[in-house]
Scaffold this motif. Sequence first.
Motif, PDB file in Angstrom:
ATOM      1  N   GLY A   1       3.130  11.986   9.813  1.00  0.00           N
ATOM      2  CA  GLY A   1       3.986  11.753   8.889  1.00  0.00           C
ATOM      3  C   GLY A   1       4.000  10.647   7.741  1.00  0.00           C
ATOM      4  N   ILE A   2       3.103   9.334   7.683  1.00  0.00           N
ATOM      5  CA  ILE A   2       3.136   7.894   6.712  1.00  0.00           C
ATOM      6  C   ILE A   2       2.119   8.915   5.930  1.00  0.00           C
ATOM      7  CG2 ILE A   2       2.660   5.655   6.306  1.00  0.00           C
ATOM      8  CD1 ILE A   2       4.346   5.173   9.797  1.00  0.00           C
ATOM      9  N   SER A   3       1.739   9.021   6.735  1.00  0.00           N
ATOM     10  CA  SER A   3       0.111   9.846   5.761  1.00  0.00           C
ATOM     11  C   SER A   3       0.681  11.110   4.376  1.00  0.00           C
ATOM     12  CB  SER A   3      -0.968  10.002   6.067  1.00  0.00           C
ATOM     13  OG  SER A   3      -2.189   9.265   6.653  1.00  0.00           O
ATOM     14  N   LEU A   4       1.733  11.529   5.197  1.00  0.00           N
ATOM     15  CA  LEU A   4       1.722  12.897   4.626  1.00  0.00           C
ATOM     16  C   LEU A   4       2.599  12.701   3.361  1.00  0.00           C
ATOM     17  CD1 LEU A   4       1.576  16.024   4.007  1.00  0.00           C
ATOM     18  CD2 LEU A   4       3.748  16.126   5.215  1.00  0.00           C
ATOM     19  N   PHE A   5       3.328  11.247   3.599  1.00  0.00           N
ATOM     20  CA  PHE A   5       4.435  11.044   2.547  1.00  0.00           C
ATOM     21  C   PHE A   5       3.387  10.631   1.799  1.00  0.00           C
ATOM     22  CE2 PHE A   5       6.507   7.288   1.388  1.00  0.00           C
ATOM     23  CZ  PHE A   5       7.785   7.606   0.548  1.00  0.00           C
ATOM     24  N   VAL A   6       2.299   9.554   1.819  1.00  0.00           N
ATOM     25  CA  VAL A   6       1.781   9.047   0.642  1.00  0.00           C
ATOM     26  C   VAL A   6       0.939   9.139   0.065  1.00  0.00           C
ATOM     27  CG1 VAL A   6      -0.284   7.017   0.296  1.00  0.00           C
ATOM     28  CG2 VAL A   6       1.708   6.872   1.875  1.00  0.00           C
TER      29      VAL A   6
ATOM     30  N   ALA B   1     -10.444  18.047   1.352  1.00  0.00           N
ATOM     31  CA  ALA B   1     -10.313  16.985   1.174  1.00  0.00           C
ATOM     32  C   ALA B   1     -10.112  17.504  -0.800  1.00  0.00           C
ATOM     33  CB  ALA B   1     -10.590  15.710   1.030  1.00  0.00           C
ATOM     34  N   VAL B   2     -11.905  17.412  -0.987  1.00  0.00           N
ATOM     35  CA  VAL B   2     -12.119  17.723  -2.523  1.00  0.00           C
ATOM     36  C   VAL B   2     -10.684  19.039  -3.030  1.00  0.00           C
ATOM     37  CG1 VAL B   2     -13.652  19.054  -4.072  1.00  0.00           C
ATOM     38  CG2 VAL B   2     -14.434  16.444  -2.546  1.00  0.00           C
TER      39      VAL B   2
ATOM     40  N   LEU C   1      -5.498  10.110  -9.202  1.00  0.00           N
ATOM     41  CA  LEU C   1      -6.389  10.937  -8.462  1.00  0.00           C
ATOM     42  C   LEU C   1      -7.501  10.689  -6.922  1.00  0.00           C
ATOM     43  CD1 LEU C   1      -6.757  14.088  -9.479  1.00  0.00           C
ATOM     44  CD2 LEU C   1      -8.621  13.762 -10.693  1.00  0.00           C
ATOM     45  N   ILE C   2      -8.581   9.251  -7.798  1.00  0.00           N
ATOM     46  CA  ILE C   2      -8.932   8.647  -6.202  1.00  0.00           C
ATOM     47  C   ILE C   2      -8.199   8.223  -5.304  1.00  0.00           C
ATOM     48  CG2 ILE C   2     -10.472   6.865  -6.005  1.00  0.00           C
ATOM     49  CD1 ILE C   2     -11.845   7.123  -8.726  1.00  0.00           C
ATOM     50  N   TRP C   3      -7.149   7.828  -5.847  1.00  0.00           N
ATOM     51  CA  TRP C   3      -5.776   7.889  -4.392  1.00  0.00           C
ATOM     52  C   TRP C   3      -5.859   8.983  -3.619  1.00  0.00           C
ATOM     53  CZ3 TRP C   3       0.252   6.471  -5.569  1.00  0.00           C
ATOM     54  CH2 TRP C   3       0.578   5.873  -4.005  1.00  0.00           C
ATOM     55  N   LEU C   4      -5.587  10.064  -4.210  1.00  0.00           N
ATOM     56  CA  LEU C   4      -4.943  11.071  -3.828  1.00  0.00           C
ATOM     57  C   LEU C   4      -5.920  11.695  -2.564  1.00  0.00           C
ATOM     58  CD1 LEU C   4      -2.689  13.477  -3.498  1.00  0.00           C
ATOM     59  CD2 LEU C   4      -3.839  13.883  -5.859  1.00  0.00           C
ATOM     60  N   TYR C   5      -6.837  11.646  -3.545  1.00  0.00           N
ATOM     61  CA  TYR C   5      -8.147  11.978  -2.829  1.00  0.00           C
ATOM     62  C   TYR C   5      -8.412  11.335  -1.153  1.00  0.00           C
ATOM     63  CZ  TYR C   5     -13.185  12.667  -1.202  1.00  0.00           C
ATOM     64  OH  TYR C   5     -14.364  13.140  -0.623  1.00  0.00           O
ATOM     65  N   VAL C   6      -8.595  10.154  -1.412  1.00  0.00           N
ATOM     66  CA  VAL C   6      -8.857   8.649  -0.556  1.00  0.00           C
ATOM     67  C   VAL C   6      -7.696   9.706   0.943  1.00  0.00           C
ATOM     68  CG1 VAL C   6      -9.090   6.718   0.196  1.00  0.00           C
ATOM     69  CG2 VAL C   6     -10.629   7.123  -1.815  1.00  0.00           C
ATOM     70  N   GLU C   7      -6.431   9.200  -0.092  1.00  0.00           N
ATOM     71  CA  GLU C   7      -5.405  10.003   0.998  1.00  0.00           C
ATOM     72  C   GLU C   7      -5.652  10.588   1.446  1.00  0.00           C
ATOM     73  OE1 GLU C   7      -3.094   8.006   2.612  1.00  0.00           O
ATOM     74  OE2 GLU C   7      -3.836   6.040   1.302  1.00  0.00           O
ATOM     75  N   LEU C   8      -5.734  11.866   1.246  1.00  0.00           N
ATOM     76  CA  LEU C   8      -6.261  13.435   2.271  1.00  0.00           C
ATOM     77  C   LEU C   8      -7.051  13.186   2.586  1.00  0.00           C
ATOM     78  CD1 LEU C   8      -5.770  15.509  -1.124  1.00  0.00           C
ATOM     79  CD2 LEU C   8      -4.516  15.669   0.632  1.00  0.00           C
ATOM     80  N   LEU C   9      -8.235  12.263   2.955  1.00  0.00           N
ATOM     81  CA  LEU C   9      -9.347  12.673   3.581  1.00  0.00           C
ATOM     82  C   LEU C   9      -8.668  11.659   4.727  1.00  0.00           C
ATOM     83  CD1 LEU C   9     -12.602  11.431   1.627  1.00  0.00           C
ATOM     84  CD2 LEU C   9     -11.968  13.141   3.099  1.00  0.00           C
TER      85      LEU C   9
END
Length: 253
Positions: free
Chosen positions: A191-196, A125-126, A235-243
Amino acid sequence: MALTKSSNPVLSEKIFQTSRAEVYGETMTINGTVNKIGMLLFFVVAAASFTWGMVSVTSTGEITSSVYPWMIGGAIGGLILALVTVFKPKASPYTAPFYALFEGLFLGGISALMNATYPGIVMQAVGLTFGTLFAMLFAYKTGLIKVTQKFKAGIVAATGGIMLFYLVSWIMNMFGIGNGFYYGSSLLSIGISLFVVVIAALNLVLDFDFIEKGAQSGAPKYMEWYGAFGLMVTLIWLYVELLRLLAKIANRD
């Protein structure tokens, strides 16, 4: 010069328009903002290192932890400081570092718990987060992605829709109504998570553009901290969603 509007709720055209009238000394620069981003990242990592060490896995595979109070405190403290910073940008040189520390407490805890369940997921994720950051910066600086009015309108609408979805999901959970189509590991959920994740990444492009326009407009020096804070939120939003996305994929293996 008209400023670019960002879909990031903490970065708005009104902030810089107000600030230009208050400039009496040094002004905001891109290099100064980059330095502030580096400082905030350091604070996040330092705090995350503290809560990371509170999670351990026994020889039988059981996860033991005393991190939850720190995570909850970090999440609440980060939210409060974010709101203060949004409404009082002049305070950002003081609130932004503490926001980063509180968010670090939360991120360290959730990262350790996720990594205990899915070994190696945090490094993935990082790596993806920073890879996405630099890829979006490259795309922005080279003109591969142009920040047009239609582009901005689309990202703003998509981001607003995601925030509304988060709110509805939170309310549903409060009343015990499940929404497994999102929290599960189905192809639809992935798919939803990938869109986010894609929308969060595109928000970085709007934030780059907004910070650049703010520096060009001669915003006051403290706006470097505010601009860095705004980028950290994305950036924090992106990291959490990637996790979240990686965990869903791991569940299907």
